[in-house]
Motif scaffolding. Sequence first.
Motif, mmCIF file in Angstrom:
data_model
loop_
_atom_site.group_PDB
_atom_site.id
_atom_site.type_symbol
_atom_site.label_atom_id
_atom_site.label_comp_id
_atom_site.label_asym_id
_atom_site.label_seq_id
_atom_site.Cartn_x
_atom_site.Cartn_y
_atom_site.Cartn_z
ATOM 1 N N VAL A 5 24.591 -91.376 -30.333
ATOM 2 C CA VAL A 5 23.917 -92.026 -31.336
ATOM 3 C C VAL A 5 24.370 -92.286 -32.775
ATOM 4 C CG1 VAL A 5 21.437 -92.351 -32.161
ATOM 5 C CG2 VAL A 5 21.788 -91.325 -30.161
ATOM 6 N N GLU A 6 24.765 -93.392 -33.082
ATOM 7 C CA GLU A 6 25.291 -93.680 -34.520
ATOM 8 C C GLU A 6 24.466 -93.868 -35.454
ATOM 9 O OE1 GLU A 6 28.222 -96.021 -31.473
ATOM 10 O OE2 GLU A 6 26.090 -95.817 -31.636
ATOM 11 N N SER A 7 24.709 -93.458 -36.672
ATOM 12 C CA SER A 7 23.891 -93.815 -37.557
ATOM 13 C C SER A 7 24.883 -94.010 -39.101
ATOM 14 C CB SER A 7 22.818 -92.702 -37.973
ATOM 15 O OG SER A 7 23.610 -91.579 -38.231
ATOM 16 N N GLY A 8 24.238 -94.419 -40.123
ATOM 17 C CA GLY A 8 24.881 -94.714 -41.350
ATOM 18 C C GLY A 8 25.428 -95.863 -41.890
ATOM 19 N N GLY A 9 25.085 -96.830 -41.077
ATOM 20 C CA GLY A 9 25.513 -98.067 -41.296
ATOM 21 C C GLY A 9 24.686 -98.866 -42.112
ATOM 22 N N GLY A 10 24.907 -99.958 -42.614
ATOM 23 C CA GLY A 10 23.986 -100.635 -43.796
ATOM 24 C C GLY A 10 24.985 -101.702 -44.568
ATOM 25 N N LEU A 11 24.345 -102.204 -45.686
ATOM 26 C CA LEU A 11 24.734 -103.114 -46.571
ATOM 27 C C LEU A 11 25.302 -102.397 -47.875
ATOM 28 C CD1 LEU A 11 25.375 -106.049 -47.479
ATOM 29 C CD2 LEU A 11 23.150 -105.868 -48.443
ATOM 30 N N VAL A 12 26.673 -102.707 -48.082
ATOM 31 C CA VAL A 12 27.364 -102.114 -48.937
ATOM 32 C C VAL A 12 28.305 -102.846 -49.969
ATOM 33 C CG1 VAL A 12 29.217 -101.464 -47.646
ATOM 34 C CG2 VAL A 12 28.901 -100.159 -49.857
ATOM 35 N N GLN A 13 28.452 -103.020 -51.150
ATOM 36 C CA GLN A 13 29.261 -103.814 -51.788
ATOM 37 C C GLN A 13 30.903 -103.481 -51.684
ATOM 38 O OE1 GLN A 13 28.190 -103.447 -56.089
ATOM 39 N NE2 GLN A 13 26.469 -105.288 -55.600
ATOM 40 N N GLY A 15 34.300 -102.513 -51.972
ATOM 41 C CA GLY A 15 34.727 -101.379 -53.138
ATOM 42 C C GLY A 15 33.925 -100.135 -52.777
ATOM 43 N N GLY A 16 32.932 -100.393 -52.257
ATOM 44 C CA GLY A 16 31.879 -99.214 -51.805
ATOM 45 C C GLY A 16 32.351 -98.307 -50.673
ATOM 46 N N SER A 17 31.519 -97.391 -50.466
ATOM 47 C CA SER A 17 31.771 -96.363 -49.392
ATOM 48 C C SER A 17 30.617 -96.018 -48.337
ATOM 49 C CB SER A 17 32.119 -94.963 -50.119
ATOM 50 O OG SER A 17 33.095 -94.841 -50.732
ATOM 51 N N LEU A 18 30.895 -95.646 -47.243
ATOM 52 C CA LEU A 18 29.828 -95.434 -46.244
ATOM 53 C C LEU A 18 30.498 -94.169 -45.457
ATOM 54 C CD1 LEU A 18 28.542 -98.806 -44.680
ATOM 55 C CD2 LEU A 18 27.131 -97.257 -46.070
ATOM 56 N N GLN A 81 34.227 -91.587 -42.300
ATOM 57 C CA GLN A 81 34.201 -91.970 -43.837
ATOM 58 C C GLN A 81 34.992 -92.995 -44.254
ATOM 59 O OE1 GLN A 81 32.185 -90.225 -46.221
ATOM 60 N NE2 GLN A 81 32.733 -91.947 -47.670
ATOM 61 N N MET A 82 34.486 -94.179 -44.720
ATOM 62 C CA MET A 82 34.973 -95.247 -44.974
ATOM 63 C C MET A 82 34.898 -95.306 -46.772
ATOM 64 S SD MET A 82 34.240 -97.844 -41.914
ATOM 65 C CE MET A 82 32.608 -97.939 -42.380
ATOM 66 N N ASN A 83 36.181 -95.707 -47.313
ATOM 67 C CA ASN A 83 36.274 -95.937 -48.734
ATOM 68 C C ASN A 83 36.716 -97.533 -48.776
ATOM 69 O OD1 ASN A 83 35.144 -93.344 -49.232
ATOM 70 N ND2 ASN A 83 37.096 -92.624 -49.129
ATOM 71 N N SER A 84 36.412 -97.843 -50.246
ATOM 72 C CA SER A 84 37.165 -99.216 -50.594
ATOM 73 C C SER A 84 37.022 -100.201 -49.458
ATOM 74 C CB SER A 84 38.574 -98.765 -50.873
ATOM 75 O OG SER A 84 39.040 -97.927 -51.752
ATOM 76 N N LEU A 85 35.613 -100.220 -49.173
ATOM 77 C CA LEU A 85 35.224 -101.256 -48.031
ATOM 78 C C LEU A 85 35.680 -102.740 -48.751
ATOM 79 C CD1 LEU A 85 32.169 -99.316 -46.907
ATOM 80 C CD2 LEU A 85 34.091 -100.040 -45.628
ATOM 81 N N LYS A 86 35.913 -103.425 -47.678
ATOM 82 C CA LYS A 86 36.260 -104.901 -47.885
ATOM 83 C C LYS A 86 35.340 -105.718 -46.819
ATOM 84 C CE LYS A 86 41.121 -103.629 -48.102
ATOM 85 N NZ LYS A 86 42.579 -103.674 -47.565
ATOM 86 N N GLN A 112 25.451 -101.396 -37.630
ATOM 87 C CA GLN A 112 25.947 -102.387 -38.279
ATOM 88 C C GLN A 112 26.533 -102.198 -39.515
ATOM 89 O OE1 GLN A 112 26.014 -106.176 -37.384
ATOM 90 N NE2 GLN A 112 27.272 -105.938 -38.949
ATOM 91 N N VAL A 113 27.791 -102.565 -40.070
ATOM 92 C CA VAL A 113 28.227 -102.409 -41.429
ATOM 93 C C VAL A 113 28.371 -103.813 -42.087
ATOM 94 C CG1 VAL A 113 30.178 -101.770 -42.927
ATOM 95 C CG2 VAL A 113 29.321 -100.017 -41.175
ATOM 96 N N THR A 114 27.759 -103.953 -43.094
ATOM 97 C CA THR A 114 28.028 -105.306 -43.807
ATOM 98 C C THR A 114 28.274 -105.155 -45.216
ATOM 99 O OG1 THR A 114 25.932 -106.190 -42.659
ATOM 100 C CG2 THR A 114 26.511 -107.511 -44.632
ATOM 101 N N VAL A 115 29.400 -106.038 -45.588
ATOM 102 C CA VAL A 115 30.111 -105.758 -46.976
ATOM 103 C C VAL A 115 29.759 -107.081 -47.601
ATOM 104 C CG1 VAL A 115 32.238 -105.163 -47.995
ATOM 105 C CG2 VAL A 115 31.778 -104.121 -45.965
#
Length: 117
Positions: A5-13, A15-18, A81-86, A112-115
């Motif tokens: 079970v995955e969690s933690g996705g979402g909308l990020v600007q 350069g942001g992190s998730l 951990q994902m940083n500097s998202l594009k 879902q990860v949305t940037v």
Amino acid sequence: QVRLVESGGGLVQSGGSLRLSCAASGLSFSTYVMSWYRQAPGKGRELVAIISRSGTTNYADSVKGRSTISRDNAKSMVYLQMNSLKPDDAAVYYCYAENPITRDSNWGQGTQVTVSS
């Protein structure tokens, strides 16, 4: 049965992190190689990061230096951990578990990860 079970996705600007999390149950977690894959619309599923049973890690070139995969065998958890998202990082991210001895393998349902740019 096995559940991932995955969690933690979402909308990020941009350069942001998730931090994505994957909770595993129904398997002997420490015996499984754990991975994160992603799939963007219209594209195939691609390997993002992998962590061996002993903790050795490897990354896709596209995320190397910006992402860290880790595992907590005591909690049966794997993290990304994902940083500097594009914007190119936007995708559904899947957790994947494979036992290299039995070849048993399992997928999570994805997060879902949305940037936004």
